[in-house]
Write a protein that holds these residues in place. Structure first.
Motif, short mmCIF file in Angstrom:
data_model
loop_
_atom_site.label_atom_id
_atom_site.label_comp_id
_atom_site.label_asym_id
_atom_site.label_seq_id
_atom_site.Cartn_x
_atom_site.Cartn_y
_atom_site.Cartn_z
N ASN A 37 46.88 -2.79 5.59
CA ASN A 37 48.07 -2.89 4.76
C ASN A 37 47.78 -2.30 3.38
OD1 ASN A 37 50.22 -3.77 3.08
ND2 ASN A 37 50.58 -5.54 4.41
N THR A 38 48.35 -1.13 3.11
CA THR A 38 48.08 -0.47 1.83
C THR A 38 48.76 -1.17 0.66
OG1 THR A 38 49.92 1.06 2.25
CG2 THR A 38 47.71 1.80 2.86
N LEU A 39 49.77 -1.99 0.91
CA LEU A 39 50.42 -2.71 -0.18
C LEU A 39 49.56 -3.87 -0.67
CD1 LEU A 39 54.23 -2.93 0.76
CD2 LEU A 39 53.21 -1.79 -1.22
N THR A 40 48.92 -4.57 0.24
CA THR A 40 48.09 -5.71 -0.16
C THR A 40 46.61 -5.34 -0.24
OG1 THR A 40 47.73 -6.41 2.14
CG2 THR A 40 49.70 -7.26 1.02
N GLY A 41 46.23 -4.24 0.36
CA GLY A 41 44.83 -3.84 0.41
C GLY A 41 44.09 -4.39 1.61
N GLU A 42 44.76 -5.21 2.42
CA GLU A 42 44.12 -5.81 3.59
C GLU A 42 43.60 -4.75 4.55
OE1 GLU A 42 45.30 -8.56 7.49
OE2 GLU A 42 46.81 -8.06 5.97
N GLY A 43 42.32 -4.82 4.87
CA GLY A 43 41.73 -3.93 5.85
C GLY A 43 41.40 -2.53 5.37
N LEU A 44 41.71 -2.21 4.10
CA LEU A 44 41.50 -0.84 3.62
C LEU A 44 40.02 -0.47 3.53
CD1 LEU A 44 43.99 0.14 0.74
CD2 LEU A 44 43.56 1.32 2.90
N ALA A 51 34.50 7.33 5.78
CA ALA A 51 35.51 8.37 5.98
C ALA A 51 35.28 9.54 5.02
CB ALA A 51 36.91 7.82 5.76
N GLU A 52 35.46 10.75 5.53
CA GLU A 52 35.34 11.94 4.70
C GLU A 52 36.70 12.43 4.21
OE1 GLU A 52 32.53 14.92 6.39
OE2 GLU A 52 32.23 13.39 7.93
N VAL A 53 37.73 12.22 5.02
CA VAL A 53 39.08 12.64 4.68
C VAL A 53 40.05 11.51 4.99
CG1 VAL A 53 40.90 14.37 5.05
CG2 VAL A 53 38.50 15.03 5.30
N VAL A 54 41.03 11.31 4.11
CA VAL A 54 42.12 10.37 4.36
C VAL A 54 43.43 11.16 4.30
CG1 VAL A 54 43.42 8.40 3.49
CG2 VAL A 54 40.91 8.35 3.50
N VAL A 55 44.26 10.98 5.32
CA VAL A 55 45.57 11.62 5.37
C VAL A 55 46.63 10.54 5.30
CG1 VAL A 55 47.05 13.25 6.59
CG2 VAL A 55 44.57 13.37 6.89
N LEU A 79 45.24 2.83 -2.20
CA LEU A 79 44.56 3.77 -1.31
C LEU A 79 43.57 4.63 -2.09
CD1 LEU A 79 44.35 4.82 1.55
CD2 LEU A 79 46.33 6.28 1.12
N LEU A 80 43.99 5.15 -3.23
CA LEU A 80 43.10 5.99 -4.03
C LEU A 80 41.89 5.21 -4.54
CD1 LEU A 80 45.79 8.01 -6.02
CD2 LEU A 80 44.27 8.91 -4.24
N ALA A 81 42.10 3.95 -4.92
CA ALA A 81 40.99 3.11 -5.38
C ALA A 81 40.00 2.86 -4.25
CB ALA A 81 41.51 1.78 -5.92
N ALA A 82 40.52 2.59 -3.06
CA ALA A 82 39.64 2.36 -1.92
C ALA A 82 38.90 3.64 -1.53
CB ALA A 82 40.46 1.83 -0.74
N GLU A 83 39.56 4.77 -1.64
CA GLU A 83 38.92 6.05 -1.34
C GLU A 83 37.79 6.34 -2.32
OE1 GLU A 83 41.74 9.27 -1.04
OE2 GLU A 83 43.07 8.09 0.23
N SER A 84 38.05 6.05 -3.60
CA SER A 84 37.02 6.28 -4.61
C SER A 84 35.78 5.43 -4.33
CB SER A 84 37.58 5.95 -5.99
OG SER A 84 36.61 6.15 -7.00
N GLY A 89 36.13 12.41 0.22
CA GLY A 89 36.10 13.69 -0.47
C GLY A 89 37.37 14.50 -0.44
N HIS A 90 38.39 14.02 0.28
CA HIS A 90 39.63 14.80 0.37
C HIS A 90 40.78 13.87 0.72
CE1 HIS A 90 41.79 18.59 2.31
NE2 HIS A 90 42.41 18.14 1.22
N HIS A 91 41.81 13.86 -0.12
CA HIS A 91 43.02 13.07 0.12
C HIS A 91 44.15 14.04 0.45
CE1 HIS A 91 45.86 9.66 -0.59
NE2 HIS A 91 46.68 10.65 -0.88
#
Length: 253
Positions: A37-44, A51-55, A79-84, A89-91
């Motif tokens: 859930n990207t709204l709550t952050g659950e499971g992100l 992961a190398e890429v997130v789409v 999502l961007l915070a979790a990716e960081s 390396g690529h969003h």
């Protein structure tokens, strides 16, 4: 490589996941129905591990102005915070051609906010803007319907089939980050009123399309011949023609 597709169970997401898996990549489909859930952050954090890429091809469950803005701003920040944190390396994000020209609509204001958050982050990115999907032509007609009349403007469109945008997303996902915006569109331009007229006729829908230059796109946006078409100089043009898609649709009915 490991690729995470946010919204991986939706129309585009499911096609993209399949396309990437066929090529041999490790792909994780992530959505609320799958426990992310990207709204709550659950499971992100768990989903993005290694992961190398997130789409991101997710969409808001509500198109109401406040709700859609909250969805895209909150989910994109999370999502961007979790990716960081995960070292992604690529969003890659799916957006809409002409977003900056459609800001009368709360939905497109929310998409613009999403794009700006991506551009302001430190993660390398590619924003893929697509034109309207063939599969959503019925929805355009429904919103514009009053009784048996479908009232639409004669603005130019250059729609695309969902299979083609999913294929284009594969290339952008596996490619080098553009750190900018790319447009993707179908091969043919149509007047909106005529396109919907052809579609309704082909599926034997008795509603009558009336051309009205003052009619609004999706009931909220004034459009002209520049609003919904891509930048001709830089757009990626796909190959599936409307008539071919329509013939296939009719044969399946």
């Amino acid at each position: 490589m490991k690729i995470v597709v946010i919204g991986g169970s939706g129309l585009i997401g499911a096609k993209l996941v399949n396309n990437l898996e066929v090529l041999g990549h490790e792909v994780a489909a992530a959505s609320r129905s799958l426990g992310v859930n990207t709204l709550t952050g659950e499971g992100l954090a768990e989903a993005l591990h290694a992961a190398e890429v997130v789409v991101d091809v997710s969409n808001s469950p509500s198109f109401e102005d406040k709700a859609v803005l909250e969805f895209f701003e909150t989910s994109t920040r999370n999502l961007l915070a979790a990716e960081s944190a995960a070292g992604v390396g690529h969003h890659v994000a799916l957006s809409v051609v002409g977003t900056e020209r459609l800001l009368q609509s709360g939905y497109f204001r929310a998409k613009m906010a999403q794009e700006e958050l991506i551009q302001d982050s430190k993660i390398p990115y590619t924003i893929v803007r697509a034109t309207q999907f063939f599969e959503f032509l019925g929805g355009i007609a429904d919103v514009a319907t009053e009784g048996d009349i479908v009232r639409l403007p004669p603005a130019l469109m250059q729609p695309i089939v969902s299979d083609d945008i999913a294929a284009a997303l594969v290339d952008f996902t596996l490619g080098t980050p553009v750190n900018g915006i790319v447009d993707v569109a179908g091969p043919d331009q149509f007047r909106m009123d005529e396109l919907i007229r052809q579609y309704l006729s082909a599926i034997q829908d008795p509603r009558q399309v009336v051309t009205d230059k003052n009619a609004l796109y999706y009931g909220s946006v004034e459009v002209n011949d520049q609003s919904l078409v891509p930048d001709e100089q830089s757009a990626r043009i796909t190959t599936t023609h409307f008539q071919d898609w329509l013939s296939s649709l009719i044969s399946q009915r």
